[in-house]
Design a protein around this motif. Structure first.
Motif, PDB file in Angstrom:
ATOM      1  N   ASN A  41     -24.159  30.615   3.047  1.00  0.00           N
ATOM      2  CA  ASN A  41     -23.104  29.680   2.369  1.00  0.00           C
ATOM      3  C   ASN A  41     -22.261  30.550   1.647  1.00  0.00           C
ATOM      4  O   ASN A  41     -22.712  31.674   1.276  1.00  0.00           O
ATOM      5  N   GLN A  42     -21.080  30.042   1.266  1.00  0.00           N
ATOM      6  CA  GLN A  42     -20.422  30.615   0.182  1.00  0.00           C
ATOM      7  C   GLN A  42     -19.522  29.131  -0.523  1.00  0.00           C
ATOM      8  O   GLN A  42     -19.513  28.254  -0.065  1.00  0.00           O
ATOM      9  N   SER A  43     -19.476  29.380  -1.769  1.00  0.00           N
ATOM     10  CA  SER A  43     -18.987  28.279  -2.671  1.00  0.00           C
ATOM     11  C   SER A  43     -17.457  28.093  -2.230  1.00  0.00           C
ATOM     12  O   SER A  43     -16.811  28.992  -2.109  1.00  0.00           O
ATOM     13  N   MET A  44     -17.304  26.820  -2.173  1.00  0.00           N
ATOM     14  CA  MET A  44     -15.974  26.253  -1.478  1.00  0.00           C
ATOM     15  C   MET A  44     -14.934  26.732  -2.498  1.00  0.00           C
ATOM     16  O   MET A  44     -13.704  26.823  -2.552  1.00  0.00           O
ATOM     17  N   GLU A  45     -15.200  26.780  -3.973  1.00  0.00           N
ATOM     18  CA  GLU A  45     -14.238  26.944  -4.991  1.00  0.00           C
ATOM     19  C   GLU A  45     -14.273  28.490  -5.282  1.00  0.00           C
ATOM     20  O   GLU A  45     -13.407  28.722  -6.369  1.00  0.00           O
ATOM     21  N   GLU A  46     -14.973  29.080  -4.823  1.00  0.00           N
ATOM     22  CA  GLU A  46     -14.760  30.480  -5.047  1.00  0.00           C
ATOM     23  C   GLU A  46     -13.582  31.411  -4.822  1.00  0.00           C
ATOM     24  O   GLU A  46     -12.947  31.024  -3.739  1.00  0.00           O
ATOM     25  N   LEU A  49     -11.712  36.582  -0.699  1.00  0.00           N
ATOM     26  CA  LEU A  49     -11.787  38.102  -0.664  1.00  0.00           C
ATOM     27  C   LEU A  49     -10.242  38.627   0.095  1.00  0.00           C
ATOM     28  O   LEU A  49     -10.011  38.046   1.193  1.00  0.00           O
ATOM     29  N   SER A  50      -9.980  39.689  -0.393  1.00  0.00           N
ATOM     30  CA  SER A  50      -8.636  40.234   0.533  1.00  0.00           C
ATOM     31  C   SER A  50      -9.259  41.221   1.605  1.00  0.00           C
ATOM     32  O   SER A  50     -10.413  41.597   1.701  1.00  0.00           O
ATOM     33  N   PRO A  51      -8.595  41.148   2.704  1.00  0.00           N
ATOM     34  CA  PRO A  51      -9.075  42.278   3.825  1.00  0.00           C
ATOM     35  C   PRO A  51      -9.549  43.432   3.419  1.00  0.00           C
ATOM     36  O   PRO A  51     -10.450  43.975   4.213  1.00  0.00           O
ATOM     37  N   ASP A  52      -9.028  44.211   2.396  1.00  0.00           N
ATOM     38  CA  ASP A  52      -9.468  45.530   2.051  1.00  0.00           C
ATOM     39  C   ASP A  52     -10.948  45.298   1.504  1.00  0.00           C
ATOM     40  O   ASP A  52     -11.708  46.361   1.560  1.00  0.00           O
ATOM     41  N   ASP A  53     -11.326  44.230   0.965  1.00  0.00           N
ATOM     42  CA  ASP A  53     -12.345  44.106   0.364  1.00  0.00           C
ATOM     43  C   ASP A  53     -13.691  43.776   1.321  1.00  0.00           C
ATOM     44  O   ASP A  53     -14.907  44.082   1.099  1.00  0.00           O
ATOM     45  N   LEU A  54     -13.329  43.681   2.691  1.00  0.00           N
ATOM     46  CA  LEU A  54     -14.259  42.919   3.527  1.00  0.00           C
ATOM     47  C   LEU A  54     -15.301  43.986   4.300  1.00  0.00           C
ATOM     48  O   LEU A  54     -16.367  43.741   4.563  1.00  0.00           O
ATOM     49  N   GLY A  55     -14.979  45.208   4.124  1.00  0.00           N
ATOM     50  CA  GLY A  55     -15.858  46.316   4.454  1.00  0.00           C
ATOM     51  C   GLY A  55     -16.055  46.265   6.033  1.00  0.00           C
ATOM     52  O   GLY A  55     -15.007  46.223   6.866  1.00  0.00           O
ATOM     53  N   ARG A  68     -15.871  35.456  -2.368  1.00  0.00           N
ATOM     54  CA  ARG A  68     -16.424  36.357  -3.105  1.00  0.00           C
ATOM     55  C   ARG A  68     -17.896  36.370  -3.058  1.00  0.00           C
ATOM     56  O   ARG A  68     -18.501  37.216  -3.207  1.00  0.00           O
ATOM     57  N   ASP A  69     -18.476  34.905  -3.062  1.00  0.00           N
ATOM     58  CA  ASP A  69     -19.915  35.079  -2.841  1.00  0.00           C
ATOM     59  C   ASP A  69     -20.826  34.524  -1.724  1.00  0.00           C
ATOM     60  O   ASP A  69     -21.644  34.058  -1.658  1.00  0.00           O
ATOM     61  N   ASN A  70     -19.741  34.988  -0.662  1.00  0.00           N
ATOM     62  CA  ASN A  70     -20.177  34.803   0.633  1.00  0.00           C
ATOM     63  C   ASN A  70     -21.743  35.460   0.767  1.00  0.00           C
ATOM     64  O   ASN A  70     -21.597  36.823   0.547  1.00  0.00           O
ATOM     65  N   TYR A  71     -22.658  34.752   1.178  1.00  0.00           N
ATOM     66  CA  TYR A  71     -24.224  35.314   1.000  1.00  0.00           C
ATOM     67  C   TYR A  71     -24.329  36.568   2.116  1.00  0.00           C
ATOM     68  O   TYR A  71     -24.620  37.670   1.629  1.00  0.00           O
ATOM     69  N   ALA A  72     -23.435  36.357   3.281  1.00  0.00           N
ATOM     70  CA  ALA A  72     -23.748  37.512   4.143  1.00  0.00           C
ATOM     71  C   ALA A  72     -22.958  38.810   3.495  1.00  0.00           C
ATOM     72  O   ALA A  72     -23.403  40.026   3.740  1.00  0.00           O
ATOM     73  N   TYR A  73     -21.803  38.524   2.952  1.00  0.00           N
ATOM     74  CA  TYR A  73     -21.110  39.651   2.311  1.00  0.00           C
ATOM     75  C   TYR A  73     -21.965  40.241   1.116  1.00  0.00           C
ATOM     76  O   TYR A  73     -21.742  41.409   1.243  1.00  0.00           O
TER      77      TYR A  73
END
Length: 273
Positions: A41-46, A49-55, A68-73
């Motif tokens: 899950n990730q919060s719908m209201e969160e 992230l930018s492409p540079d943040d995604l690793g 930002r709070d995507n569980y897998a991320y």
């Protein structure tokens, strides 16, 4: 080849951040090659992230926005980007999340699949179901690893229809080996329903084929979707479309082999093709 599947029950657990750290430590210790996760899950209201943040993220859909709070991320960040990963949402979860499926791979992802397998594609309805998978090379073998979270046999959008659509997608990958991993919501203990239907469609369950295996139960109490359950159940599986030498199938993250981090236990399989 070491595989793990887990219904993560993401952000619905007490002490969730501690459990995330425990899961990351277990993955680091075990060095799984591929990990399939459900209820990611990730919060719908969160904040997005930018492409540079995604690793080490490998997109399965250019329209998917990772928050930002995507569980897998968050999990992959705790693993120091040792894994490439992909994620895609299937429906609204628990009234406030984008609920989806994820795959983490130690080896480079070369292709992805992200398909609805339900006839229903209403994002607000939890019966809208997808599969998400990756192609990668493990131990010199190119294979597909796919994560799925399914409806019940007698649901109004039944498991049978979902599995028929799943096999239509996965059969297009032949003759490449495919591992179908996830929460099937169909107990192996029940005859004439979803588990038997998967086997009759030509897929092999890695559990009974393992040289070493335990009791196999991944749910041992009443949980969401199984509110009246009072018996141990085996509803989380790793199926293969090819014969494999399965050294072991082990229930993990159950308080015996690894900490409890979800309302489901995980399944870890070690095998050779």
């Amino acid at each position: 080849m070491k595989l793990l599947t887990l219904n993560a029950h993401a952000w619905m657990e007490e002490n969730q951040h501690d459990k995330l750290k425990q899961l990351a430590a277990f993955i680091y210790e075990q060095q799984f090659d591929v990990i399939a996760l459900q209820e990611v899950n990730q919060s719908m209201e969160e904040t997005p992230l930018s492409p540079d943040d995604l690793g080490a993220y490998y997109s399965a859909d250019p329209e998917v926005v990772i928050k930002r709070d995507n569980y897998a991320y968050v999990l992959n960040g705790l693993l120091s980007d040792a894994y490439q990963w992909t994620w895609a949402p299937a429906h609204v979860g628990f009234a406030k999340y984008d609920e989806g499926l994820a795959i983490l791979s130690k080896t480079p992802i070369t292709a992805t699949v992200n398909e609805y397998v339900s006839s229903l594609q209403d994002y607000d309805n939890y019966r809208s179901r997808k599969i998400v998978g990756v192609q990668t090379v493990v131990d010199g073998v190119q294979a597909w690893f796919v994560s799925g979270h399914y409806n019940w046999w007698n649901d109004e959008e039944s498991f049978r229809g979902l599995w028929d659509r799943t096999t239509k997608v996965l059969n297009s990958f032949a003759p490449t080996p495919v591992f179908m991993m996830g929460d099937f919501n169909n107990a192996a203990e029940v005859r004439g329903e979803g588990y038997d239907y998967v086997l009759q469609s030509g897929w092999s369950d890695t559990y009974p084929n393992a040289a070493v295996r335990d009791e196999g139960h991944t749910v041992i109490k009443a949980i969401a979707g199984w509110e009246s359950n009072a018996e141990p159940l085996r509803i989380d599986f790793i199926f293969s479309n090819k014969a494999a030498q399965v050294q072991s199938s082990t229930v993990v993250l159950n308080g015996k082999t690894g900490p409890v981090v979800s309302d489901h236990f995980g399944v870890a399989v070690e095998l050779e093709l």
